[in-house]
Write a protein that holds these residues in place. Structure first.
Motif, PDB file in Angstrom:
ATOM      1  N   ILE A 157      70.624 -37.727  -6.538  1.00 58.69           N
ATOM      2  CA  ILE A 157      71.341 -38.277  -6.710  1.00 58.69           C
ATOM      3  C   ILE A 157      71.321 -39.180  -5.946  1.00 58.69           C
ATOM      4  O   ILE A 157      71.158 -38.028  -4.929  1.00 58.69           O
ATOM      5  N   LYS A 158      71.021 -40.919  -5.850  1.00 57.72           N
ATOM      6  CA  LYS A 158      70.757 -41.764  -4.316  1.00 57.72           C
ATOM      7  C   LYS A 158      71.661 -42.315  -4.576  1.00 57.72           C
ATOM      8  O   LYS A 158      72.110 -42.953  -6.154  1.00 57.72           O
ATOM      9  N   ILE A 159      72.773 -43.148  -3.598  1.00 64.01           N
ATOM     10  CA  ILE A 159      73.860 -43.604  -3.758  1.00 64.01           C
ATOM     11  C   ILE A 159      73.403 -44.652  -2.644  1.00 64.01           C
ATOM     12  O   ILE A 159      72.882 -44.153  -1.269  1.00 64.01           O
ATOM     13  N   LYS A 160      73.260 -45.799  -3.413  1.00 66.81           N
ATOM     14  CA  LYS A 160      72.947 -47.844  -2.541  1.00 66.81           C
ATOM     15  C   LYS A 160      74.516 -47.039  -1.406  1.00 66.81           C
ATOM     16  O   LYS A 160      75.789 -46.981  -2.342  1.00 66.81           O
ATOM     17  N   ILE A 161      74.709 -47.364  -0.359  1.00 66.13           N
ATOM     18  CA  ILE A 161      74.897 -47.906   0.458  1.00 66.13           C
ATOM     19  C   ILE A 161      74.630 -48.982   1.774  1.00 66.13           C
ATOM     20  O   ILE A 161      74.408 -49.609   1.716  1.00 66.13           O
ATOM     21  N   ALA A 184      71.128 -41.429   0.059  1.00 66.74           N
ATOM     22  CA  ALA A 184      72.022 -42.061   0.486  1.00 66.74           C
ATOM     23  C   ALA A 184      70.772 -43.179   0.869  1.00 66.74           C
ATOM     24  O   ALA A 184      69.473 -42.897   1.886  1.00 66.74           O
ATOM     25  N   ASP A 185      70.460 -44.634   0.049  1.00 61.51           N
ATOM     26  CA  ASP A 185      70.265 -45.747   0.452  1.00 61.51           C
ATOM     27  C   ASP A 185      69.979 -46.325   0.952  1.00 61.51           C
ATOM     28  O   ASP A 185      71.684 -47.585  -0.036  1.00 61.51           O
ATOM     29  N   ALA A 186      70.125 -47.094   2.095  1.00 58.66           N
ATOM     30  CA  ALA A 186      70.891 -48.751   2.815  1.00 58.66           C
ATOM     31  C   ALA A 186      70.021 -49.614   2.786  1.00 58.66           C
ATOM     32  O   ALA A 186      70.822 -50.265   2.593  1.00 58.66           O
ATOM     33  N   ASN A 187      68.806 -49.912   2.269  1.00 54.50           N
ATOM     34  CA  ASN A 187      68.395 -51.255   2.790  1.00 54.50           C
ATOM     35  C   ASN A 187      68.574 -52.198   3.534  1.00 54.50           C
ATOM     36  O   ASN A 187      68.561 -52.832   3.377  1.00 54.50           O
ATOM     37  N   ALA A 188      67.767 -50.968   4.836  1.00 57.46           N
ATOM     38  CA  ALA A 188      67.920 -51.989   6.235  1.00 57.46           C
ATOM     39  C   ALA A 188      69.019 -52.514   6.434  1.00 57.46           C
ATOM     40  O   ALA A 188      69.304 -53.911   6.630  1.00 57.46           O
ATOM     41  N   ILE A 209      68.811 -39.878   4.349  1.00 58.86           N
ATOM     42  CA  ILE A 209      69.742 -41.217   4.670  1.00 58.86           C
ATOM     43  C   ILE A 209      68.251 -42.106   4.360  1.00 58.86           C
ATOM     44  O   ILE A 209      67.086 -41.959   5.451  1.00 58.86           O
ATOM     45  N   GLU A 210      67.904 -42.693   3.417  1.00 54.86           N
ATOM     46  CA  GLU A 210      67.250 -43.827   2.944  1.00 54.86           C
ATOM     47  C   GLU A 210      67.110 -45.452   3.665  1.00 54.86           C
ATOM     48  O   GLU A 210      68.627 -45.861   4.073  1.00 54.86           O
ATOM     49  N   GLN A 211      66.180 -45.652   4.653  1.00 55.42           N
ATOM     50  CA  GLN A 211      65.407 -47.483   5.410  1.00 55.42           C
ATOM     51  C   GLN A 211      67.337 -47.492   5.584  1.00 55.42           C
ATOM     52  O   GLN A 211      67.257 -48.666   5.197  1.00 55.42           O
ATOM     53  N   LEU A 232      61.800 -43.142   4.924  1.00 57.49           N
ATOM     54  CA  LEU A 232      61.637 -44.961   5.353  1.00 57.49           C
ATOM     55  C   LEU A 232      61.081 -45.624   3.326  1.00 57.49           C
ATOM     56  O   LEU A 232      59.920 -44.437   2.961  1.00 57.49           O
ATOM     57  N   ASP A 233      61.338 -46.574   3.463  1.00 57.83           N
ATOM     58  CA  ASP A 233      61.387 -47.595   2.504  1.00 57.83           C
ATOM     59  C   ASP A 233      60.564 -48.239   2.748  1.00 57.83           C
ATOM     60  O   ASP A 233      58.970 -48.746   3.336  1.00 57.83           O
ATOM     61  N   GLU A 234      61.263 -49.598   3.099  1.00 59.68           N
ATOM     62  CA  GLU A 234      60.942 -51.525   2.996  1.00 59.68           C
ATOM     63  C   GLU A 234      59.996 -50.734   4.846  1.00 59.68           C
ATOM     64  O   GLU A 234      58.717 -51.418   5.202  1.00 59.68           O
ATOM     65  N   SER A 235      59.825 -50.212   5.134  1.00 64.27           N
ATOM     66  CA  SER A 235      59.414 -49.644   7.062  1.00 64.27           C
ATOM     67  C   SER A 235      58.078 -49.798   6.461  1.00 64.27           C
ATOM     68  O   SER A 235      56.046 -49.676   7.052  1.00 64.27           O
ATOM     69  N   ILE A 254      59.070 -39.799   3.093  1.00 67.06           N
ATOM     70  CA  ILE A 254      58.682 -41.494   2.443  1.00 67.06           C
ATOM     71  C   ILE A 254      58.936 -41.796   0.840  1.00 67.06           C
ATOM     72  O   ILE A 254      58.629 -40.732   0.400  1.00 67.06           O
ATOM     73  N   ASN A 255      59.276 -42.787   0.723  1.00 76.00           N
ATOM     74  CA  ASN A 255      59.991 -43.018  -0.583  1.00 76.00           C
ATOM     75  C   ASN A 255      58.721 -43.871  -0.812  1.00 76.00           C
ATOM     76  O   ASN A 255      58.283 -44.987  -0.007  1.00 76.00           O
ATOM     77  N   ILE A 256      57.571 -43.362  -1.027  1.00 78.38           N
ATOM     78  CA  ILE A 256      56.760 -44.544  -1.579  1.00 78.38           C
ATOM     79  C   ILE A 256      56.548 -45.163  -3.148  1.00 78.38           C
ATOM     80  O   ILE A 256      57.204 -44.713  -4.301  1.00 78.38           O
ATOM     81  N   LYS A 257      55.920 -46.710  -3.041  1.00 80.01           N
ATOM     82  CA  LYS A 257      55.842 -47.540  -4.121  1.00 80.01           C
ATOM     83  C   LYS A 257      54.823 -48.155  -4.480  1.00 80.01           C
ATOM     84  O   LYS A 257      54.642 -48.657  -3.792  1.00 80.01           O
ATOM     85  N   PRO A 258      53.819 -47.852  -4.998  1.00 80.15           N
ATOM     86  CA  PRO A 258      52.662 -48.691  -5.115  1.00 80.15           C
ATOM     87  C   PRO A 258      52.435 -49.991  -5.510  1.00 80.15           C
ATOM     88  O   PRO A 258      51.796 -50.678  -4.651  1.00 80.15           O
TER      89      PRO A 258
HETATM   90 MG   LIG Z   1      64.904 -48.136  -0.700  1.00 77.80          MG
END
Ligand SMILES: [Mg+2]
Length: 363
Positions: A157-161, A184-188, A209-211, A232-235, A254-258
């Motif tokens: 489980i990933k929680i947005k923070i 945890a995903d912080a979206n920068a 901890i994501e981005q 890393l996601d957005e990077s 890395i979180n890949i989003k094609p």
């Molecule tokens: Mg993300």
């Protein structure tokens, strides 16, 4: 195999509000591309743009304009499996033109009479599903949602923070589920001055901890990565940014989003680079319909995906999905279809209901 027909369906589906530190999404627009060939194959692709810019600068109006132009140019052209298609696409609009590259890829797999996952080079039959919980529910809402996922067999489980909504959420999540893989995903949303706080979160035994920091701030990510695994996601927007992040040791995953990379082809090269460097991978989600989601999950079956991917079934956040067959997770896993290509078709009755416009070109 020549393209004889190209259609763009612009749809907008009401969705469960999903709050991140960038903003809240309530209507999920999608641009669905269908390419038909003279051999009778149909390839599908999805551009997962929004009406307002949140974390990216492309929006639906750009997407409709650009895809209309590109689709008209594709009529009568040959589908090839070289990188030629990428060279014809607009590199500054990766999420938009990803729909075309995805539809091409679907056609190529169908022509070879193999599944999309096999076309990508994957040999797994299942993909582990992780879940992502938005910021909207507070601690209580989060724990209720978390329990539901855990009861369904989800193991990551990933929680947005965001600043002010972090420590208490993770503390409560960990206390309620001592052994689950927790991220945890912080979206920068954090500044370099937040480093001590973020470093201290490792007491909750986070898988990542994501981005936490801005996309270009690889240095702060590098420092944090010494204390806790950074994802890393957005990077990571292309091969060059992936290579730089690995060389600087700015991440462990890395979180890949094609869609963000702009093509499955470049995403595959990033996948290979990560495998070679020992960087973990999971696949991300952009609240796609079943079209984009089914194609992505075929890609997430590649061997380099070491962790559960964000593949929540679309009917959990959309009022209704427009793709058939229904995207299903059972016991925390997605089972890949055996059909050739993506195996997707459109539920035209539902599509009609959420249709904003249709743009078609034929030879
Ligand atoms: Mg993300």
């Amino acid at each position: 195999m020549r393209i004889t027909e190209a259609t763009l369906f612009h749809i907008a589906i009401p969705c469960t509000p999903f709050e991140t530190s960038f903003g809240t999404i309530r209507i999920r627009p999608a641009l669905i591309v269908c390419l038909k060939t003279d051999s009778g194959y149909v390839g599908y692709g999805e551009s997962s743009l929004l009406y307002e810019p949140l974390s990216e600068r492309e929006v639906v109006t750009d997407g409709v304009r650009m895809l209309s132009q590109k689709l008209s140019e594709l009529i009568g052209t040959e589908v090839t499996d070289s990188d030629d298609i990428l060279n014809t696409l607009e590199k500054d609009f990766p999420i938009t033109t990803f729909a075309i590259e995805a539809a091409y890829t679907d056609l190529l797999a169908k022509q070879e009479k193999i599944s999309l996952a096999t076309y990508f080079g994957a040999n797994r039959k299942t993909v582990l599903a992780g879940e992502s919980i938005g910021l909207q529910g507070g601690i209580e809402g989060m724990l209720t949602e978390m329990k539901r996922y855990v009861d369904d067999g989800i193991t990551r489980i990933k929680i947005k923070i965001k600043p002010g909504s972090d420590r208490e959420l993770l503390e409560a999540a960990r206390a309620a589920h001592p052994t689950i893989e927790l991220g945890a995903d912080a979206n920068a949303a954090y500044a370099p001055s937040d480093l001590p706080l973020l470093q201290s979160l490792q007491e909750f035994n986070l898988t990542f901890i994501e981005q936490p920091f801005a996309a270009e701030d690889l240095e702060s990510h590098r420092v944090l990565n010494e204390a806790t695994p950074v994802c890393l996601d957005e990077s990571v927007v292309d091969e060059a940014s992936c290579k730089r992040s690995i060389e600087l040791r700015a991440c462990s995953m890395i979180n890949i989003k094609p869609a963000r990379i702009g093509s499955f082809r470049a995403s595959k090269r990033i996948h290979d680079m990560c495998v070679e460097a020992g960087i973990g991978l999971f696949g991300g989600g952009r609240l796609e319909t079943g079209v984009g989601k089914t194609m992505n999950v075929a890609f997430y079956a590649l061997p380099g995906f070491t962790h559960a991917s964000d593949i929540t079934p679309p009917d959990q956040y959309l009022k209704r999905d427009i793709a058939l067959p229904a995207f299903k997770i059972a016991n925390g896993m997605y089972t890949l279809p055996d059909e050739v290509g993506s195996g997707i078709s459109l539920d035209h009755e539902t599509l009609e209901e959420f249709l904003v416009e249709t743009i078609s070109f034929t030879s």
